[in-house]
Design a protein around this motif. Structure first.
Motif, PDB file in Angstrom:
ATOM      1  N   ASP A   1       0.821  -1.189   0.000  1.00 41.12           N
ATOM      2  CA  ASP A   1       0.000   0.000   0.000  1.00 41.12           C
ATOM      3  C   ASP A   1       0.865   1.253   0.000  1.00 41.12           C
ATOM      4  OD1 ASP A   1       0.691   0.692   2.641  1.00 41.12           O
ATOM      5  OD2 ASP A   1      -1.106  -0.161   3.499  1.00 41.12           O
ATOM      6  N   HIS A   2       0.272   2.397   0.028  1.00 41.55           N
ATOM      7  CA  HIS A   2       1.010   3.648  -0.086  1.00 41.55           C
ATOM      8  C   HIS A   2       1.892   3.932   1.131  1.00 41.55           C
ATOM      9  CE1 HIS A   2      -2.597   4.771   2.163  1.00 41.55           C
ATOM     10  NE2 HIS A   2      -1.899   5.770   2.656  1.00 41.55           N
ATOM     11  N   ARG A   3       1.724   3.200   2.195  1.00 46.21           N
ATOM     12  CA  ARG A   3       2.540   3.375   3.401  1.00 46.21           C
ATOM     13  C   ARG A   3       3.723   2.410   3.432  1.00 46.21           C
ATOM     14  NH1 ARG A   3      -2.532   2.431   7.010  1.00 46.21           N
ATOM     15  NH2 ARG A   3      -2.648   0.968   5.316  1.00 46.21           N
ATOM     16  N   GLY A   4       3.926   1.657   2.378  1.00 39.89           N
ATOM     17  CA  GLY A   4       5.055   0.734   2.316  1.00 39.89           C
ATOM     18  C   GLY A   4       4.789  -0.642   2.897  1.00 39.89           C
ATOM     19  N   GLY A   5       3.564  -0.939   3.293  1.00 36.41           N
ATOM     20  CA  GLY A   5       3.234  -2.248   3.848  1.00 36.41           C
ATOM     21  C   GLY A   5       2.888  -3.247   2.762  1.00 36.41           C
ATOM     22  N   LEU A   6       2.460  -4.406   3.188  1.00 35.48           N
ATOM     23  CA  LEU A   6       2.050  -5.450   2.256  1.00 35.48           C
ATOM     24  C   LEU A   6       0.571  -5.326   1.938  1.00 35.48           C
ATOM     25  CD1 LEU A   6       3.883  -8.483   3.868  1.00 35.48           C
ATOM     26  CD2 LEU A   6       4.639  -7.101   1.940  1.00 35.48           C
ATOM     27  N   LYS A   7       0.210  -5.771   0.736  1.00 35.03           N
ATOM     28  CA  LYS A   7      -1.181  -5.743   0.293  1.00 35.03           C
ATOM     29  C   LYS A   7      -1.434  -6.993  -0.544  1.00 35.03           C
ATOM     30  CE  LYS A   7      -4.334  -3.197  -2.681  1.00 35.03           C
ATOM     31  NZ  LYS A   7      -4.467  -2.101  -3.629  1.00 35.03           N
ATOM     32  N   LEU A   8      -2.501  -7.710  -0.234  1.00 36.44           N
ATOM     33  CA  LEU A   8      -2.874  -8.864  -1.051  1.00 36.44           C
ATOM     34  C   LEU A   8      -3.427  -8.357  -2.372  1.00 36.44           C
ATOM     35  CD1 LEU A   8      -3.336 -11.939  -1.329  1.00 36.44           C
ATOM     36  CD2 LEU A   8      -5.622 -11.541  -0.437  1.00 36.44           C
ATOM     37  N   VAL A   9      -2.787  -8.726  -3.479  1.00 34.32           N
ATOM     38  CA  VAL A   9      -3.245  -8.261  -4.784  1.00 34.32           C
ATOM     39  C   VAL A   9      -3.752  -9.396  -5.663  1.00 34.32           C
ATOM     40  CG1 VAL A   9      -1.797  -6.202  -4.787  1.00 34.32           C
ATOM     41  CG2 VAL A   9      -0.899  -8.317  -5.757  1.00 34.32           C
ATOM     42  N   ALA A  10      -3.330 -10.624  -5.374  1.00 35.07           N
ATOM     43  CA  ALA A  10      -3.737 -11.751  -6.214  1.00 35.07           C
ATOM     44  C   ALA A  10      -3.644 -13.049  -5.425  1.00 35.07           C
ATOM     45  CB  ALA A  10      -2.849 -11.839  -7.455  1.00 35.07           C
ATOM     46  N   VAL A  11      -4.318 -14.059  -5.947  1.00 35.41           N
ATOM     47  CA  VAL A  11      -4.177 -15.411  -5.411  1.00 35.41           C
ATOM     48  C   VAL A  11      -3.801 -16.324  -6.567  1.00 35.41           C
ATOM     49  CG1 VAL A  11      -5.788 -15.107  -3.500  1.00 35.41           C
ATOM     50  CG2 VAL A  11      -6.640 -15.901  -5.694  1.00 35.41           C
ATOM     51  N   GLU A  12      -3.150 -17.410  -6.236  1.00 35.67           N
ATOM     52  CA  GLU A  12      -2.799 -18.394  -7.247  1.00 35.67           C
ATOM     53  C   GLU A  12      -3.289 -19.755  -6.771  1.00 35.67           C
ATOM     54  OE1 GLU A  12       0.906 -19.823 -10.015  1.00 35.67           O
ATOM     55  OE2 GLU A  12       1.365 -18.878  -8.123  1.00 35.67           O
ATOM     56  N   TYR A  13      -4.093 -20.372  -7.591  1.00 39.06           N
ATOM     57  CA  TYR A  13      -4.596 -21.714  -7.307  1.00 39.06           C
ATOM     58  C   TYR A  13      -3.661 -22.713  -7.967  1.00 39.06           C
ATOM     59  CZ  TYR A  13      -8.828 -19.186  -6.078  1.00 39.06           C
ATOM     60  OH  TYR A  13      -9.731 -18.321  -5.502  1.00 39.06           O
ATOM     61  N   LEU A  14      -3.319 -23.775  -7.261  1.00 33.74           N
ATOM     62  CA  LEU A  14      -2.432 -24.810  -7.785  1.00 33.74           C
ATOM     63  C   LEU A  14      -3.054 -26.183  -7.612  1.00 33.74           C
ATOM     64  CD1 LEU A  14      -0.058 -22.841  -6.048  1.00 33.74           C
ATOM     65  CD2 LEU A  14       1.173 -24.235  -7.655  1.00 33.74           C
ATOM     66  N   VAL A  15      -2.886 -26.997  -8.622  1.00 36.33           N
ATOM     67  CA  VAL A  15      -3.214 -28.422  -8.534  1.00 36.33           C
ATOM     68  C   VAL A  15      -1.973 -29.151  -9.029  1.00 36.33           C
ATOM     69  CG1 VAL A  15      -4.688 -30.300  -9.318  1.00 36.33           C
ATOM     70  CG2 VAL A  15      -5.668 -28.014  -8.968  1.00 36.33           C
ATOM     71  N   PHE A  16      -1.292 -29.821  -8.117  1.00 38.49           N
ATOM     72  CA  PHE A  16      -0.058 -30.499  -8.496  1.00 38.49           C
ATOM     73  C   PHE A  16      -0.351 -31.643  -9.466  1.00 38.49           C
ATOM     74  CE2 PHE A  16       1.070 -28.399  -4.523  1.00 38.49           C
ATOM     75  CZ  PHE A  16       2.199 -27.702  -4.950  1.00 38.49           C
ATOM     76  N   ALA A  17       0.530 -31.782 -10.440  1.00 42.62           N
ATOM     77  CA  ALA A  17       0.328 -32.762 -11.512  1.00 42.62           C
ATOM     78  C   ALA A  17       0.121 -34.166 -10.952  1.00 42.62           C
ATOM     79  CB  ALA A  17       1.509 -32.726 -12.476  1.00 42.62           C
ATOM     80  N   ASP A  18       0.862 -34.536  -9.941  1.00 40.98           N
ATOM     81  CA  ASP A  18       0.723 -35.881  -9.352  1.00 40.98           C
ATOM     82  C   ASP A  18      -0.652 -36.106  -8.738  1.00 40.98           C
ATOM     83  OD1 ASP A  18       3.297 -36.520 -10.091  1.00 40.98           O
ATOM     84  OD2 ASP A  18       4.157 -36.193  -8.099  1.00 40.98           O
TER      85      ASP A  18
ATOM     86  N   ASN B   1       1.186  -3.591 -13.569  1.00 43.94           N
ATOM     87  CA  ASN B   1       1.045  -2.548 -12.546  1.00 43.94           C
ATOM     88  C   ASN B   1       1.574  -2.961 -11.175  1.00 43.94           C
ATOM     89  OD1 ASN B   1      -0.223  -0.901 -14.445  1.00 43.94           O
ATOM     90  ND2 ASN B   1      -2.242  -1.667 -13.903  1.00 43.94           N
ATOM     91  N   VAL B   2       2.110  -4.185 -11.068  1.00 44.43           N
ATOM     92  CA  VAL B   2       2.555  -4.712  -9.772  1.00 44.43           C
ATOM     93  C   VAL B   2       4.012  -5.131  -9.877  1.00 44.43           C
ATOM     94  CG1 VAL B   2       2.214  -6.551  -8.075  1.00 44.43           C
ATOM     95  CG2 VAL B   2       0.235  -5.498  -9.175  1.00 44.43           C
ATOM     96  N   SER B   3       4.782  -4.772  -8.861  1.00 44.78           N
ATOM     97  CA  SER B   3       6.171  -5.245  -8.796  1.00 44.78           C
ATOM     98  C   SER B   3       6.477  -5.648  -7.360  1.00 44.78           C
ATOM     99  CB  SER B   3       7.141  -4.163  -9.260  1.00 44.78           C
ATOM    100  OG  SER B   3       7.250  -3.151  -8.286  1.00 44.78           O
ATOM    101  N   CYS B   4       7.539  -6.364  -7.187  1.00 48.07           N
ATOM    102  CA  CYS B   4       7.961  -6.807  -5.851  1.00 48.07           C
ATOM    103  C   CYS B   4       9.029  -5.880  -5.277  1.00 48.07           C
ATOM    104  CB  CYS B   4       8.501  -8.232  -5.919  1.00 48.07           C
ATOM    105  SG  CYS B   4       7.263  -9.438  -6.420  1.00 48.07           S
ATOM    106  N   ASP B   5       9.296  -4.797  -5.958  1.00 48.51           N
ATOM    107  CA  ASP B   5      10.324  -3.847  -5.491  1.00 48.51           C
ATOM    108  C   ASP B   5       9.881  -3.090  -4.263  1.00 48.51           C
ATOM    109  OD1 ASP B   5      11.752  -4.669  -7.662  1.00 48.51           O
ATOM    110  OD2 ASP B   5      11.164  -2.981  -8.905  1.00 48.51           O
TER     111      ASP B   5
END
Length: 67
Positions: A1-18, A63-67
């Motif tokens: 966020d604008h204060r330099g903290g963390l913000k949840l912006v996305a989720v990733e769903y995974l299904v392992f091949a096995d 629009n998103v970076s990890c910097d």
């Protein structure tokens, strides 16, 4: 966020091949997962907290970076 903290912006769903064991490619929200060989899993991204001009289910958001 604008204060330099963390913000949840996305989720990733995974299904392992096995875990699929021959089942069809997974789908969620009307979207088909795609295979990511790096993690050996079927994946689906959802940009829920940050608008993505490439689409809600695109892998990358310019629009998103990890910097």
């Amino acid at each position: 966020d604008h204060r330099g903290g963390l913000k949840l912006v996305a989720v990733e769903y995974l299904v392992f091949a096995d875990d699929l064991q021959g089942d069809p490619i997974p789908e969620l929200f009307g979207q088909q997962f795609h295979f990511n060989p790096v993690v050996d899993a079927w994946v689906l991204h959802a940009w829920i907290g940050q608008h993505n001009p490439n689409g809600m289910f695109a892998d990358w958001n310019p629009n998103v970076s990890c910097d």
